[in-house]
Design an enzyme around this catalytic site. Structure first.
Site, short mmCIF file in Angstrom:
data_model
loop_
_atom_site.label_atom_id
_atom_site.label_comp_id
_atom_site.label_asym_id
_atom_site.label_seq_id
_atom_site.Cartn_x
_atom_site.Cartn_y
_atom_site.Cartn_z
CD1 TRP A 464 81.60 40.20 -19.42
CD2 TRP A 464 80.19 41.01 -20.96
NE1 TRP A 464 80.43 39.52 -19.31
CE2 TRP A 464 79.54 39.99 -20.24
CE3 TRP A 464 79.50 41.67 -21.98
CZ2 TRP A 464 78.22 39.63 -20.50
CZ3 TRP A 464 78.21 41.30 -22.25
CH2 TRP A 464 77.57 40.29 -21.52
CB CYS A 465 80.53 42.32 -25.66
SG CYS A 465 79.46 41.77 -27.00
CG ASP A 466 83.84 36.71 -26.25
OD1 ASP A 466 82.88 36.55 -27.00
OD2 ASP A 466 84.14 35.94 -25.32
N PRO A 467 82.44 39.00 -28.89
CG PRO A 467 80.21 38.43 -29.32
CD PRO A 467 81.22 38.54 -28.22
#
Lengths: 776, 776
Positions: A464-467
């Site tokens: 979900w936390c793409d970075p």
């Protein structure tokens, strides 16, 4: 103009206005700089590709919509200059570019239009912007009125900058046949194939006038002149000179020279937008640019927006909150669900969550989206990183980077849809040879398979936390959040299978969820909270030993939802969150922010500390937390976190956040300890999955009106400071009138009759139900 | 701050300054618009990918350097505000952003530095910019002097905007340890692999002060405030507030509050540039930021630039022309040859021509470039579209589009090099297993093979005219220019083979050249000129039947050079060029310009009419024409076309072109008939192959001092209006002193002795030779 030229090694210029572009250049073995006589400079250097160290004030790329974008004098905008022809005084509406201190100013953000009223020099200027429902165009109404009681001679000069359209071809001119300024361009390309793709592009920009102006100008430079945008040279003359733009920056400037009778009013209408060709411009004019056309469009657009007004109206002790929930939040949810953030390849998790929100507004849209997304499921059960919405769309930008969480959002979205509709028939619909239920099984099986030997979920280049892109890029790192999120997804799907008479699958997915929860507890429990993950090199992070990124919110929220956290653990986690993640403007996504690169975590550590993913109040994460808190019966914590997603009601809060309460932004800046001056500032970006989750939490958590397979579960959770709440809720075609009050005892009455288990069964569409809930 | 909020369907704001970013948004099924209370707007629509119809004022991409870029208030620049602290009066040097009408202004473009002197309010402000030779940094010297004879209290405020550095991370602050403002950022990326590529990037920007300022500000917004750049709010206060930028647009602003004695002077030095880290910033400070460091750097840089001052000094009746040829043109040639337009993959034709120019400045560089380029020749003899200069470089942009002319430039560049050096040993140097001569044979063989059955050269997706991309993209279309250019290349190579005792090859390539010339005459001669090409669908274009793009310059110039044109044909061609391509500012590349898309020609027809490739005076094409004219003995036409590449000397000409005569730009706008207002305007872009050819034409054509295998051929070609010319020419280590005058007879004297065939043989390095030429 040119001064005495030294016939040697230099040239001299003695007037900066005659040759405004005159420039010299210097270079060395690694750089080049061109500087104009007026001080503007273009410099680049090699490292080894060309780079810059002084930049334009805006982002130098066409890309996704940016948070916190900077504005500057020449930024695109819509302005009207007003000049008193008797005194020469000048101001502009709404405010830029002249920035006059006006007598009265009002900016109105409406659900269907935006409006300004500005009073200055004894004149009132009103501007209103509306949109049509299906066409790309801005409808501007401009009204000017005398308030001085004198006859007035004024010039009214709308100035709509069009800007740098293309290096290949740009021009603009007044077109008397079309009644407006038309700017033309050709989208740049280099490869032949792109030419054919570009043939249908709307490369023209038009600014059409209902009433014929007295003069016009189509060149930005000619309009501004030496005066600057705050005092354009063209407005010093009696009238605009009628110039065109030929590979010069286009602008639409038209001038009305008018005499206003004492107390008199004049109204003007304009149409601004893109077009393929002149025929389309003429059609747009015919369709919209009249008083009747504006009125018709306004009504249709209001119907369109009101069609997404949602399933809930509330009345609580917090009137600002009510206003936001009743008018603005469903509008934001509808925007997301209806246009998918204006993307042709929305990230799969965004697409599914945006459509989760639509379950409360137009459930048929959610149904269609689920089927559309499942149509792009891979043969191995995994979901692609983005869902292609139109023929010819491609996965772009971040959707070319592998993330491992997309399957999670299928049961999450499906569950909200089934809760709202009980449309279990959907599970038997066949998509590309498999039923929806079988596809959900396959997705869960992929999540089950994509784990390491410890039963922890791989993260690849992000979840979900793409970075968070470097935790597992070597193929070994795992996500703590995804492990419990997969467990929650399976738990949800297990429940749906049970409701759908699929007991074997119900059992299988609950068992797999339990396995994941157990693994999370075995490998990720840090004593007071769950870790965020374990890197490729076996470093556990998001733990008490970390000085930065010590505690993350998501693993806690989802461990509560998945069942990984015991009651005892939950108490510890909540205490840790209270102590480490709480800020005045919401609950931070993690803390402390990273001050620099951590190359086993990745891009998130390089983002600006205190903003977006690095330690900010990232509302999407906060909205999961709110959902988990209501799920756990933590009514006070839940409302407190939810309420802070909305700016206000204190003036100091608006000021700090810099935003009106008409949407929830994707983040408020964090880093309260490090950067108190900017903490809390809004991103101003309204694209965020938060909207759907916040709306759901108000409906199902705060109001406690949540669907189940059998009916409507009634279980309001008021914050302790509230003594009552009223709500009207549409559900499966019926209308529920809820009144909650604190009476010292707990009971639920349905149409006056006790409802011991709080579940309304046998709901009849079209009927009204009264729900009276008493709380202890 | 917030006015009475209507608790219904709209929000109201009554002050545009308290919440400057406050915005509302509207959307419909195809578009979105966010508008701030002050009027700024961001809108996008789907077609199907996101697009804009109102743009920023600059090009929205990081790409190659652009011609005719637009400047605007917040454009990058280097400015100094001066405030009289006794009166509050304000101005800025050089001119922007305040734009005050000053008492005196001077902009000096020097060969080694740029400088300004501005006088206003009884003060003189001097600014000088210099560069080091090998490091990336700007050295700024700033001097302020009293001219009023009074004691002055002033604030001196350098303002260097840094702009939008990155959406991932940007900040700036005063660093007392480094003595300046340091702005930090992280270059955005999404794919993990790019992180590693970016690790070495200089993502910091520093502005270092030799003298400690009294105050500073690092935020663009805080500095500007409501006052605007023409009257920044921060300058209304007594001193800058010392603020930082935290994900805000950075700027370097420092304030010196000083008391100037009557007639007194103060000097300040600054260093501005990019750096990898703080250690590098400290190193740069130590290396440069002192009076001695500036002096040392200035001297070294002057030596560097003067090292490229070329092989010719002339004195003619046209003093402006002399100045340009003696000082500025070799500087421009050297720039090209030394840094290859700041690219890591220069287009092959550019690389070879830029290095052709270096033959007259530093022939060893040309030699190295020829070997480097041949090292990238393909196995089939063709040349790639770009030459990779550094490890890791890639072919980008236009270099990914196939063009068929690159082989032509090998003998063209080689011939200039051999004429200058007689270094025939180069032909035997082995590159990747083949000698240079064999590689040239292979290149010519590829040109010979890449023809259709008519013996005309395929064009693929472009030739020298790279936006002529649709003539032959289906694989059948041919280029008229390339056919005669290939013939010329073979003719040149044939001559070199003859000089190098390769008679078989000499015969072969002359025969093939003859074949091409014959084919051109058979299929492309239109009665008065040669056609530009034949499309995939067999349409001949660039012919008298065309109403747009009727005649192109290049096929005529190169048909003259290749031998395709007979003397009779040449007379017709020159008449046609005179009639159809001549403009006051030079010879157009073709005419009439295309008014719209011609989809069998391509991108060139979509470029802005009157600019760049579409009908402009494209100086590169004009420079080939000049070369061909001198080759044909057309002295008057040649000088006339050459002279018009340089602005001036009439003031009206400078004004129309908008450029100082310190470089030849890549184009002047054409379309004189269609757009007389903008015709002649300079592109301001100094990257152009023109420089090399123009310099060569002056040396070899006008002065007639051209190398051959045996020595120096002396054959000056003065325009008929000139009665004399003097020149000093370095050649093969010797120095030639030429004096030309009209005496009524033609003869050449070498050191006073007649030289009947005009060829100086047996040149001894180190010797001085006197050449006296008399013309009829």
């Amino acid at each position: 103009m040119l001064g005495p030229i030294d016939h040697g090694e230099r040239y001299e210029l003695t007037n900066p206005t005659a040759l405004p572009q005159a420039a010299g250049f210097l270079w060395n073995r690694r750089m080049m700089i061109q500087v104009t006589c007026r001080g503007y400079a273009t410099a680049q250097f090699m490292q080894p590709e060309p780079a810059k160290y002084a930049h334009a004030p805006n982002l130098e790329a066409k890309t996704f919509m940016q948070p916190e974008q900077a504005y500057y004098a020449h930024h695109p905008g819509r302005f009207v200059y007003v000049k008193d022809e008797d005194t020469g005084e000048l101001f502009s509406a709404p405010y830029e570019p002249v920035r006059a201190t006006v007598d009265a100013f009002q900016f109105r953000v409406g659900r269907h239009d935006l409006g300004w009223t500005v009073e200055h020099l004894g004149l009132r200027v009103e501007m209103v912007l509306g949109l049509p429902t299906d066409d790309v165009a801005e409808l501007w109404e401009l009204r000017v009125s005398d308030m001085s009681g004198r006859t007035r001679r004024i010039s009214l000069v709308p100035y709509f900058p069009i800007g740098y359209m293309s290096w290949m071809n740009q021009s603009a001119e007044w077109r008397s046949d079309l009644g407006g300024v038309v700017a033309s361009s050709v989208t740049p390309y280099q490869k032949v194939a792109d030419h054919f793709k570009n043939l249908h592009l709307k490369d023209k920009t038009y600014f059409l006038c209902e009433r014929q102006p007295d003069a016009w100008e189509a060149s930005q430079t000619a309009f501004e002149g030496e005066g600057g945008l705050h005092k354009p040279s063209a407005l010093q003359a009696e009238q605009l000179s009628g110039g065109d733009a030929r590979y010069e920056t286009p602008a639409a400037c038209v001038q009305y020279r008018l005499a206003l009778q004492p107390g008199g009013t004049e109204t003007y209408r304009f149409l601004f937008g893109p077009a393929l060709d002149e025929a389309e411009i003429a059609q747009m004019r015919a369709a919209y640019l009249s008083e009747a056309g504006f009125a018709r469009t306004r009504e249709a657009y209001a119907r369109y927006v009101d069609g997404g007004s949602g399933c809930l109206r509330i009345q609580t002790p917090d009137a600002e909150f009510d206003n936001f929930i009743n008018h603005w939040l469903p509008r934001q949810v509808f925007y997301h669900g209806d246009v998918n953030r204006l993307s042709t390849d929305p990230q799969t998790r965004n697409y599914l969550q945006d459509n989760l929100g639509m379950a409360y507004i137009a459930p048929a849209v959610t149904r269609g989206a689920l089927l559309h997304a499942l149509g792009q499921q891979h043969a191995n059960g995994s979901m692609p990183d983005g869902i292609l919405l139109v023929e010819g769309a491609e996965l772009k930008y971040i959707n070319q980077v592998p993330h491992t969480d997309h399957c999670v959002w299928l049961p999450v979205c499906l569950r909200a849809y089934l809760d709202e509709t009980a449309d279990f028939a959907l599970l038997n619909v066949v998509v590309n040879g498999l039923t929806v239920a079988e596809r959900l099984d396959a997705a869960m099986a992929w999540l089950q398979k994509d784990r390491d030997t410890r039963c922890l979920s791989f993260i690849a280049q992000g979840d979900w936390c793409d970075p968070m892109n470097m935790v597992g890029y070597k193929g070994r790192g795992v996500s703590g959040w995804l492990t419990v999120a997969a467990a929650y997804a399976m738990r949800l799907w297990s429940g749906m299978c049970a409701d759908a008479a699929r007991p074997v699958q119900a059992e299988r997915w609950q068992a797999t969820a339990d396995e994941l929860n157990a693994a999370a507890n075995r490998h990720l429990w840090d004593g007071d909270w769950f870790a965020r993950g374990i890197t490729d090199d076996d470093v556990v992070f998001g733990v008490s030993a970390d000085t930065e990124g010590r505690i993350y919110l998501n693993p806690q929220s989802w461990a509560m939802l998945s069942g990984a956290a015991s009651a005892e653990q939950r108490i510890k986690m909540l205490a840790a969150i209270d102590a480490q993640l709480e800020t005045p403007h919401g609950v931070a996504m993690f803390n402390p922010p990273y001050s620099g690169m951590r190359d086993d975590v990745g891009r998130v550590t390089q983002k600006h500390p205190g903003s977006a993913e690095n330690g900010a109040v990232y509302n999407h994460a906060a909205s999961f937390y709110v959902h988990a808190l209501y799920d756990a019966g933590e009514a006070d914590r839940a409302f407190s976190a939810l309420r802070r997603m909305i700016p206000g009601p204190d003036a100091a809060d608006y000021l700090q956040r810099g935003q009106l309460p008409v949407f929830i932004p994707n983040y408020y800046r964090g880093a309260h300890q490090q950067y108190p001056r900017t903490a809390g500032r809004s991103s101003q970006l309204f694209n965020t999955g938060t909207a759907a989750w916040a709306y759901r939490s108000v409906i199902e958590g705060l109001c406690g009106l949540r669907g189940e397979a059998q009916g409507l579960r009634v279980q309001p959770q008021l914050p302790s400071g509230w003594s009552e709440l009223s709500a009207e809720r549409e559900f499966r075609g019926a209308r529920f009138h809820l009144h909650v009050r604190r009476s010292g005892q707990h009971r639920v009455l349905l149409d006056g009759e006790p409802l011991p288990d709080g579940l309304v069964r046998g709901i009849q569409p079209g009927r009204d139900y009264r729900l009276d809930v008493e709380l202890a």
